[in-house]
Write a protein that holds these residues in place. Sequence first.
Motif, PDB file in Angstrom:
ATOM      1  N   SER A  61       0.811  -1.214   0.000  1.00  9.09           N
ATOM      2  CA  SER A  61       0.000   0.000   0.000  1.00  9.09           C
ATOM      3  C   SER A  61       0.848   1.270   0.000  1.00  9.09           C
ATOM      4  CB  SER A  61      -0.922   0.019   1.224  1.00  9.09           C
ATOM      5  OG  SER A  61      -0.157   0.226   2.402  1.00  9.09           O
ATOM      6  N   VAL A  62       2.142   1.125   0.217  1.00 10.22           N
ATOM      7  CA  VAL A  62       3.018   2.297   0.259  1.00 10.22           C
ATOM      8  C   VAL A  62       3.418   2.644  -1.168  1.00 10.22           C
ATOM      9  CG1 VAL A  62       5.137   3.298   1.199  1.00 10.22           C
ATOM     10  CG2 VAL A  62       3.841   1.626   2.540  1.00 10.22           C
ATOM     11  N   THR A  63       2.566   3.428  -1.797  1.00 16.53           N
ATOM     12  CA  THR A  63       2.850   3.927  -3.140  1.00 16.53           C
ATOM     13  C   THR A  63       3.103   5.425  -3.031  1.00 16.53           C
ATOM     14  OG1 THR A  63       0.547   4.450  -3.649  1.00 16.53           O
ATOM     15  CG2 THR A  63       1.318   2.190  -4.159  1.00 16.53           C
ATOM     16  N   LEU A  64       3.746   5.988  -4.018  1.00 18.65           N
ATOM     17  CA  LEU A  64       4.001   7.425  -3.989  1.00 18.65           C
ATOM     18  C   LEU A  64       2.694   8.206  -3.971  1.00 18.65           C
ATOM     19  CD1 LEU A  64       7.055   7.649  -6.433  1.00 18.65           C
ATOM     20  CD2 LEU A  64       7.061   7.589  -3.924  1.00 18.65           C
ATOM     21  N   ASP A  65       1.704   7.760  -4.754  1.00 16.08           N
ATOM     22  CA  ASP A  65       0.404   8.435  -4.767  1.00 16.08           C
ATOM     23  C   ASP A  65      -0.275   8.361  -3.406  1.00 16.08           C
ATOM     24  OD1 ASP A  65       0.527   9.293  -7.420  1.00 16.08           O
ATOM     25  OD2 ASP A  65      -0.364   7.430  -8.182  1.00 16.08           O
ATOM     26  N   ALA A  66      -0.250   7.182  -2.785  1.00  9.70           N
ATOM     27  CA  ALA A  66      -0.908   7.018  -1.484  1.00  9.70           C
ATOM     28  C   ALA A  66      -0.244   7.883  -0.414  1.00  9.70           C
ATOM     29  CB  ALA A  66      -0.891   5.555  -1.069  1.00  9.70           C
ATOM     30  N   VAL A  67       1.081   7.911  -0.396  1.00  4.17           N
ATOM     31  CA  VAL A  67       1.800   8.707   0.605  1.00  4.17           C
ATOM     32  C   VAL A  67       1.563  10.191   0.364  1.00  4.17           C
ATOM     33  CG1 VAL A  67       4.088   9.316   1.506  1.00  4.17           C
ATOM     34  CG2 VAL A  67       3.520   6.918   1.043  1.00  4.17           C
ATOM     35  N   SER A  68       1.604  10.600  -0.890  1.00  9.13           N
ATOM     36  CA  SER A  68       1.342  11.994  -1.223  1.00  9.13           C
ATOM     37  C   SER A  68      -0.061  12.392  -0.773  1.00  9.13           C
ATOM     38  CB  SER A  68       1.507  12.208  -2.733  1.00  9.13           C
ATOM     39  OG  SER A  68       1.108  13.503  -3.096  1.00  9.13           O
ATOM     40  N   GLY A  69      -1.040  11.572  -1.118  1.00  9.48           N
ATOM     41  CA  GLY A  69      -2.423  11.886  -0.768  1.00  9.48           C
ATOM     42  C   GLY A  69      -2.660  11.910   0.731  1.00  9.48           C
ATOM     43  N   ALA A  70      -2.149  10.935   1.438  1.00  9.01           N
ATOM     44  CA  ALA A  70      -2.382  10.839   2.880  1.00  9.01           C
ATOM     45  C   ALA A  70      -1.611  11.892   3.674  1.00  9.01           C
ATOM     46  CB  ALA A  70      -2.009   9.441   3.378  1.00  9.01           C
ATOM     47  N   SER A  71      -0.529  12.395   3.118  1.00  9.90           N
ATOM     48  CA  SER A  71       0.286  13.369   3.842  1.00  9.90           C
ATOM     49  C   SER A  71      -0.099  14.812   3.532  1.00  9.90           C
ATOM     50  CB  SER A  71       1.764  13.175   3.495  1.00  9.90           C
ATOM     51  OG  SER A  71       1.996  13.510   2.133  1.00  9.90           O
ATOM     52  N   GLY A  72      -0.813  15.008   2.431  1.00  9.16           N
ATOM     53  CA  GLY A  72      -1.141  16.374   2.031  1.00  9.16           C
ATOM     54  C   GLY A  72       0.033  17.082   1.368  1.00  9.16           C
ATOM     55  N   VAL A  73       1.067  16.327   1.034  1.00  8.13           N
ATOM     56  CA  VAL A  73       2.234  16.882   0.343  1.00  8.13           C
ATOM     57  C   VAL A  73       2.069  16.566  -1.138  1.00  8.13           C
ATOM     58  CG1 VAL A  73       4.755  16.712   0.084  1.00  8.13           C
ATOM     59  CG2 VAL A  73       3.724  16.600   2.362  1.00  8.13           C
ATOM     60  N   SER A  74       2.318  17.552  -1.979  1.00  6.34           N
ATOM     61  CA  SER A  74       2.162  17.322  -3.414  1.00  6.34           C
ATOM     62  C   SER A  74       3.089  16.208  -3.881  1.00  6.34           C
ATOM     63  CB  SER A  74       2.480  18.601  -4.193  1.00  6.34           C
ATOM     64  OG  SER A  74       3.876  18.864  -4.145  1.00  6.34           O
ATOM     65  N   LYS A  75       2.715  15.592  -4.986  1.00  3.37           N
ATOM     66  CA  LYS A  75       3.564  14.524  -5.521  1.00  3.37           C
ATOM     67  C   LYS A  75       4.954  15.082  -5.858  1.00  3.37           C
ATOM     68  CE  LYS A  75       3.652  10.352  -7.932  1.00  3.37           C
ATOM     69  NZ  LYS A  75       2.962   9.574  -8.914  1.00  3.37           N
ATOM     70  N   GLY A  76       5.008  16.300  -6.358  1.00  5.53           N
ATOM     71  CA  GLY A  76       6.304  16.932  -6.638  1.00  5.53           C
ATOM     72  C   GLY A  76       7.123  17.115  -5.372  1.00  5.53           C
ATOM     73  N   GLY A  77       6.459  17.501  -4.282  1.00  6.44           N
ATOM     74  CA  GLY A  77       7.145  17.651  -2.998  1.00  6.44           C
ATOM     75  C   GLY A  77       7.665  16.321  -2.491  1.00  6.44           C
ATOM     76  N   LEU A  78       6.855  15.281  -2.657  1.00 11.29           N
ATOM     77  CA  LEU A  78       7.276  13.938  -2.264  1.00 11.29           C
ATOM     78  C   LEU A  78       8.483  13.501  -3.096  1.00 11.29           C
ATOM     79  CD1 LEU A  78       6.399  11.112  -0.766  1.00 11.29           C
ATOM     80  CD2 LEU A  78       5.617  10.594  -3.042  1.00 11.29           C
ATOM     81  N   LEU A  79       8.390  13.699  -4.415  1.00 14.82           N
ATOM     82  CA  LEU A  79       9.480  13.291  -5.309  1.00 14.82           C
ATOM     83  C   LEU A  79      10.770  14.067  -5.042  1.00 14.82           C
ATOM     84  CD1 LEU A  79       7.442  12.812  -8.594  1.00 14.82           C
ATOM     85  CD2 LEU A  79       8.493  11.026  -7.187  1.00 14.82           C
ATOM     86  N   HIS A  80      10.636  15.278  -4.516  1.00 12.76           N
ATOM     87  CA  HIS A  80      11.816  16.063  -4.137  1.00 12.76           C
ATOM     88  C   HIS A  80      12.602  15.320  -3.049  1.00 12.76           C
ATOM     89  CE1 HIS A  80      14.389  19.418  -3.037  1.00 12.76           C
ATOM     90  NE2 HIS A  80      14.006  19.244  -1.773  1.00 12.76           N
ATOM     91  N   HIS A  81      11.874  14.740  -2.090  1.00  4.77           N
ATOM     92  CA  HIS A  81      12.517  14.026  -0.985  1.00  4.77           C
ATOM     93  C   HIS A  81      12.848  12.581  -1.333  1.00  4.77           C
ATOM     94  CE1 HIS A  81      12.027  17.199   1.989  1.00  4.77           C
ATOM     95  NE2 HIS A  81      10.850  17.428   1.443  1.00  4.77           N
ATOM     96  N   PHE A  82      11.942  11.935  -2.075  1.00  3.63           N
ATOM     97  CA  PHE A  82      12.080  10.515  -2.399  1.00  3.63           C
ATOM     98  C   PHE A  82      11.737  10.324  -3.868  1.00  3.63           C
ATOM     99  CE2 PHE A  82      10.545  10.948   2.003  1.00  3.63           C
ATOM    100  CZ  PHE A  82      11.671  10.490   2.668  1.00  3.63           C
ATOM    101  N   PRO A  83      12.736  10.301  -4.734  1.00  5.60           N
ATOM    102  CA  PRO A  83      12.478  10.245  -6.172  1.00  5.60           C
ATOM    103  C   PRO A  83      11.843   8.940  -6.656  1.00  5.60           C
ATOM    104  CG  PRO A  83      14.843  10.269  -5.728  1.00  5.60           C
ATOM    105  CD  PRO A  83      14.146  10.445  -4.419  1.00  5.60           C
ATOM    106  N   THR A  84      11.906   7.882  -5.835  1.00  7.16           N
ATOM    107  CA  THR A  84      11.312   6.599  -6.219  1.00  7.16           C
ATOM    108  C   THR A  84      10.692   5.947  -4.987  1.00  7.16           C
ATOM    109  OG1 THR A  84      13.290   5.299  -5.733  1.00  7.16           O
ATOM    110  CG2 THR A  84      13.114   6.214  -7.982  1.00  7.16           C
TER     111      THR A  84
END
Length: 187
Positions: free
Chosen positions: A33-56
């Motif tokens: 269940s730990v997908t980039l989309d799921a983490v982005s959505g549940a954290s309220g951090v944009s996908k771009g913000g997530l990718l800044h910290h964790f590119p994959t």
Amino acid sequence: MSNAHHRKKQPVLVRRQLLDVAARLAAKQGMASVTLDAVSGASGVSKGGLLHHFPTKNALLDALFESLLERFDEELDERMRADPLPHGRFTRAYLLACASIREKRDDSSQWAQVTIAMLAEPRLRERWRQWVRERADEYVGTDSSLDAQMVRFAADGLWLADMTESHEIDATERGALIARLTELTTR
């Protein structure tokens, strides 16, 4: 102009938030269940913000593993500082830390998922092997006896039994087991 341009950047807090969300998702729904989309959505951090910290996704999972390992190291250090007997100190700390994981609800479920991922993911297994080798080298003078090794293997078994809930053992018996293993570290 959006709020994002006026908001004070706090990369350390955002990174921590992303890791906490990933850990919660893993604990509740499993590592899949730990997908980039799921983490982005549940954290309220944009996908771009997530990718800044964790590119994959692998980078995120690796960071989650490292975060848990850092907390484990902190607990070991704290337990060793409180232990006046140098001989076997690391092994006692390791045993007690492994035995206490199940009592810490959040850590237990996070470790359960990461343990399963570690069994399946070669890079996480290698990182764990590296951690074990580093500790073995660091404490070779105080924790290299056969008894100490046996206790650490028993601690690993207890940890796995706790994570998989495979063995039923009452509190008295568990306490006696831990006490006996602790005794072996003083030889």
